[in-house]
Design a protein around this motif. Structure first.
Motif, PDB file in Angstrom:
ATOM      1  N   UNK A   1       0.844  -1.190   0.000  1.00 36.95           N
ATOM      2  CA  UNK A   1       0.000   0.000   0.000  1.00 36.95           C
ATOM      3  C   UNK A   1       0.881   1.241   0.000  1.00 36.95           C
ATOM      4  N   UNK A   2       0.598   2.171  -0.917  1.00 36.40           N
ATOM      5  CA  UNK A   2       1.385   3.395  -1.069  1.00 36.40           C
ATOM      6  C   UNK A   2       0.466   4.615  -1.045  1.00 36.40           C
TER       7      UNK A   2
ATOM      8  N   UNK B   1      10.832   3.320  -2.142  1.00 36.09           N
ATOM      9  CA  UNK B   1      11.371   2.417  -1.132  1.00 36.09           C
ATOM     10  C   UNK B   1      10.636   2.589   0.199  1.00 36.09           C
ATOM     11  N   UNK B   2      10.266   1.468   0.799  1.00 42.95           N
ATOM     12  CA  UNK B   2       9.489   1.518   2.041  1.00 42.95           C
ATOM     13  C   UNK B   2      10.224   2.226   3.166  1.00 42.95           C
ATOM     14  N   UNK B   3      11.533   2.085   3.244  1.00 46.96           N
ATOM     15  CA  UNK B   3      12.298   2.765   4.306  1.00 46.96           C
ATOM     16  C   UNK B   3      12.211   4.280   4.169  1.00 46.96           C
TER      17      UNK B   3
ATOM     18  N   UNK C   1       5.168   8.686   5.915  1.00 47.38           N
ATOM     19  CA  UNK C   1       4.126   8.524   4.901  1.00 47.38           C
ATOM     20  C   UNK C   1       3.523   7.124   4.974  1.00 47.38           C
ATOM     21  N   UNK C   2       2.375   6.976   4.357  1.00 42.30           N
ATOM     22  CA  UNK C   2       1.675   5.701   4.350  1.00 42.30           C
ATOM     23  C   UNK C   2       2.491   4.658   3.607  1.00 42.30           C
ATOM     24  N   UNK C   3       2.675   3.524   4.254  1.00 42.10           N
ATOM     25  CA  UNK C   3       3.208   2.337   3.593  1.00 42.10           C
ATOM     26  C   UNK C   3       2.798   1.138   4.424  1.00 42.10           C
ATOM     27  N   UNK C   4       2.324   0.109   3.759  1.00 45.95           N
ATOM     28  CA  UNK C   4       1.977  -1.133   4.454  1.00 45.95           C
ATOM     29  C   UNK C   4       2.227  -2.288   3.497  1.00 45.95           C
ATOM     30  N   UNK C   5       2.728  -3.380   4.053  1.00 47.68           N
ATOM     31  CA  UNK C   5       3.000  -4.581   3.258  1.00 47.68           C
ATOM     32  C   UNK C   5       2.426  -5.781   4.006  1.00 47.68           C
ATOM     33  N   UNK C   6       1.719  -6.642   3.279  1.00 50.83           N
ATOM     34  CA  UNK C   6       1.259  -7.900   3.859  1.00 50.83           C
ATOM     35  C   UNK C   6       1.676  -9.050   2.947  1.00 50.83           C
TER      36      UNK C   6
ATOM     37  N   UNK D   1      -6.192  -9.640   2.164  1.00 46.11           N
ATOM     38  CA  UNK D   1      -6.697  -8.432   2.810  1.00 46.11           C
ATOM     39  C   UNK D   1      -5.540  -7.563   3.287  1.00 46.11           C
ATOM     40  N   UNK D   2      -5.688  -6.255   3.123  1.00 43.38           N
ATOM     41  CA  UNK D   2      -4.698  -5.308   3.650  1.00 43.38           C
ATOM     42  C   UNK D   2      -5.455  -4.135   4.277  1.00 43.38           C
ATOM     43  N   UNK D   3      -5.135  -3.859   5.537  1.00 42.52           N
ATOM     44  CA  UNK D   3      -5.754  -2.728   6.230  1.00 42.52           C
ATOM     45  C   UNK D   3      -5.143  -1.424   5.719  1.00 42.52           C
ATOM     46  N   UNK D   4      -5.939  -0.359   5.786  1.00 45.59           N
ATOM     47  CA  UNK D   4      -5.452   0.981   5.455  1.00 45.59           C
ATOM     48  C   UNK D   4      -5.658   1.858   6.690  1.00 45.59           C
TER      49      UNK D   4
END
Length: 174
Positions: free
Chosen positions: A60-61, A71-73, A80-85, A98-101
């Motif tokens: 999620x970006x 880059x997630x780092x 900033x928003x970043x999520x990885x599942x 499923x990925x939460x926001x």
């Protein structure tokens, strides 16, 4: 004209919605958010997988050109928003991850099929995709093809996996 639903029709409509007891089980660590309809979350149904090897990943970006696929780092360092599942690829059946926001709003979503399980994208064997399901070819996905508007509940999307298809780059399997 106003139409009223019977109790039976209303029950059938509710059972067809994500987040109900009869909905397909969601994969990944955020699965409860989609299965219970708690959201805000995205339920990505993945189709067109080459095989059932490896793992599946959703990222999620922020929904802007400067941050999409950054880059997630860097994103995390800037707050900033970043999520990885991650989810193991099931041996059979429908695939829904499923990925939460953080809150309702607009986000960019990218899918990867990590077939060799090395946690590094292998151009020659791994697959990818975006909710817009436009052929990726040899170019980086465009932001507009990755946008998902997420309500307070669960936003369902379908992503068709793409893999390297010769000189034309990434495309859908036939």
């Amino acid at each position: 004209m106003i139409r009223f639903l019977t109790a039976g029709t209303a029950a059938m409509l509710l059972l067809a919605q994500p987040g109900t007891a009869d909905a397909r089980p969601a994969l990944g660590p955020d699965s409860a958010a989609c299965e219970q309809g708690q959201g805000p979350a995205i339920l990505a149904t993945i189709t067109g997988l080459k095989d059932r090897k490896g793992r599946l990943k959703l990222e999620l970006y922020p929904a802007n050109e400067a941050d999409f696929l950054k880059d997630d780092r860097d994103l995390e360092a800037q707050g900033k928003v970043f999520r990885r599942v991650w989810a193991d690829t099931p041996a059979a059946g429908e695939v829904a991850v499923c990925i939460k926001v953080p809150h309702e709003g607009r986000y960019a979503l990218f899918f990867t099929h990590d077939r060799d399980g090395k946690n590094k994208f292998n151009f020659w064997s791994d697959g990818g995709g975006v909710p817009g399901n436009i052929k990726l070819g040899r170019a980086r996905p465009k932001l507009g093809t990755a946008i998902v508007d997420v309500p307070n509940g669960v936003a369902p999307v379908t992503i068709i996996a793409q893999y390297l298809r010769g000189l034309s780059g990434f495309g859908f399997l036939k």
